[in-house]
Design an enzyme around this catalytic site. Structure first.
Site, PDB file in Angstrom:
ATOM      1  N   SER A 111       0.840  -1.196   0.000  1.00 16.99           N
ATOM      2  CA  SER A 111       0.000   0.000   0.000  1.00 16.99           C
ATOM      3  C   SER A 111       0.881   1.255   0.000  1.00 16.99           C
ATOM      4  O   SER A 111       1.630   1.458  -0.948  1.00 16.99           O
ATOM      5  CB  SER A 111      -0.959  -0.042   1.198  1.00 16.99           C
ATOM      6  OG  SER A 111      -1.971   0.914   1.063  1.00 16.99           O
ATOM      7  N   ASP A 139      -8.421  -6.027  -4.965  1.00 14.16           N
ATOM      8  CA  ASP A 139      -8.113  -4.728  -4.356  1.00 14.16           C
ATOM      9  C   ASP A 139      -8.817  -3.606  -5.109  1.00 14.16           C
ATOM     10  O   ASP A 139      -8.665  -3.471  -6.325  1.00 14.16           O
ATOM     11  CB  ASP A 139      -6.599  -4.510  -4.390  1.00 14.16           C
ATOM     12  CG  ASP A 139      -6.128  -3.344  -3.547  1.00 14.16           C
ATOM     13  OD1 ASP A 139      -6.969  -2.536  -3.107  1.00 14.16           O
ATOM     14  OD2 ASP A 139      -4.908  -3.252  -3.334  1.00 14.16           O
ATOM     15  N   HIS A 184      -8.177  -5.087  -0.283  1.00 13.90           N
ATOM     16  CA  HIS A 184      -6.949  -4.457   0.211  1.00 13.90           C
ATOM     17  C   HIS A 184      -6.622  -4.930   1.629  1.00 13.90           C
ATOM     18  O   HIS A 184      -5.457  -4.930   2.034  1.00 13.90           O
ATOM     19  CB  HIS A 184      -7.115  -2.940   0.184  1.00 13.90           C
ATOM     20  CG  HIS A 184      -5.830  -2.186   0.268  1.00 13.90           C
ATOM     21  ND1 HIS A 184      -4.844  -2.246  -0.712  1.00 13.90           N
ATOM     22  CD2 HIS A 184      -5.352  -1.340   1.219  1.00 13.90           C
ATOM     23  CE1 HIS A 184      -3.831  -1.474  -0.370  1.00 13.90           C
ATOM     24  NE2 HIS A 184      -4.105  -0.916   0.799  1.00 13.90           N
TER      25      HIS A 184
END
Length: 349
Positions: free
Chosen positions: A142, A296, A325
């Site tokens: 991320s 995601d 995610h």
């Protein structure tokens, strides 16, 4: 005055150290004086100094969640083989952050920090404090992937391998807009008081709404329709939101999250090349493995694949998982096995 928040302590996150890097000039024009960068090391730097692995952290995350999820004996990143440096973001709550900074740049006046500032601070930590000039691998998920890209573009001669997981080199508009809803949820809480709240818990209503927004976007549709929350030990969707997401964010500081959110929104390695993303990614010489997560919605596989195509000699490895995610938390053994397998292959090159 700084705010006392026991969440940001070794009692919660395990051992870590804090490096005093002195003055850190920031890209947005301020100087972070007495910059404190929090980190943990595992393993030993070998005589050749070529076994260092830098592990970066995500929005709201820190060294402990990365350590506990991705590092350990028998794992791809193994302290028996690697000198592992787990580093926290500036503004993460550990090290220099709004809630713990005294003086004119404390709390609501904490300066704007970019991903590039994090990486400059990390480079100084590695070189000046730990004696590391070369990285065998930079790995992060991320916002940690944003840092990974920044490292590979900014210091191409220092990074041998790069593994951005569930993240992109540039923040695209859907991510920018979603992150703004997180900002608005926090700053619209009356307890926020323009950033001059007296205690982190004063913004608990904003933190709850912030967690609710994550429930909408951080999990996949399949997670909800397939009732995968049951396998995680929750009895209903509401139970998951309260028991997992609200519980995760509740002890954190709103100002610290806002500092990270601004970085997330403004992450973009193409600022090094006048906005030309292809030129920026073309600078990368590290052996790069791009790893999106199949479900995601923050950093969808198609965005990651488009960037991967611009990186010389890179590969794409889609990690299959139903948790969106939130897969980054390592919620299933199958997810962790895929990530470890991909990292082992990269490290063997």
């Amino acid at each position: 005055m700084p705010i006392e928040n026991p969440y940001y302590s070794a009692a919660v996150h395990g051992d870590f150290q804090v490096a005093d890097l002195g003055d850190l000039p920031l890209e947005e024009g301020a100087t972070l004086r007495g910059c404190q960068l929090a980190y943990q090391t595992l393993g030993t730097l070998n005589a050749a100094k070529d076994n260092a692995v830098l592990v970066t952290s995500w929005y709201s995350g820190n060294h402990s969640v990365m350590r506990d999820t991705y590092v350990g004996p028998g794992r791809a990143i193994d302290p028996a083989e690697h000198f592992v440096v787990l580093v926290n973001q500036l503004g993460s709550g550990l090290g220099s952050s709004p809630h713990n900074t005294a003086g004119p740049y404390g709390r609501a006046r904490f300066p704007r920090v970019r991903i590039g500032d994090d990486v400059v601070a990390q480079e100084r930590l590695l070189r000046e404090v730990l004696g590391v000039e070369e990285l065998a691998l930079v790995f992060g998920g991320s916002m940690g992937a944003q840092q990974t890209y920044e490292w590979a573009v900014r210091f191409p001669d220092r990074v041998k391998r790069a593994a951005p997981l569930a993240g992109t080199a540039r923040s695209y508009q859907h991510c920018v807009l979603f992150t703004q809803t997180l900002v608005d949820a926090l700053t619209s809480d009356p307890g926020y008081a323009g950033g001059w709240y007296r205690d982190s818990e004063d913004v608990r209503g904003g933190l709850q709404r912030h967690a609710g927004l994550f429930a909408l976007y951080v999990l996949s549709n399949d997670f909800w329709t397939g009732e995968h929350w049951r396998a995680l030990g929750f009895s209903s969707p509401e139970d998951f939101v309260i028991g997992f997401l609200e519980a995760y964010f509740a002890p954190m500081d709103a100002g610290d999250l806002l500092t990270q959110a601004w970085k997330w929104q403004h992450g973009d390695v193409s600022r090094h090349t006048g906005g030309d993303l292809a030129a920026a990614l073309g600078r990368i010489t590290a052996k790069t493995l791009v790893m999106p997560i199949s479900t995601d919605r923050f950093f969808p596989p198609e965005d990651c694949a488009a960037e991967q195509a611009l990186i010389p000699g890179s590969e794409l490895r889609v990690i299959e998982d139903v948790h969106g995610h939130a897969s980054l938390f390592g919620l299933t053994p199958a997810y962790l096995e895929q990530v470890d397998d991909a990292l082992r292959g990269l490290l063997s090159t």
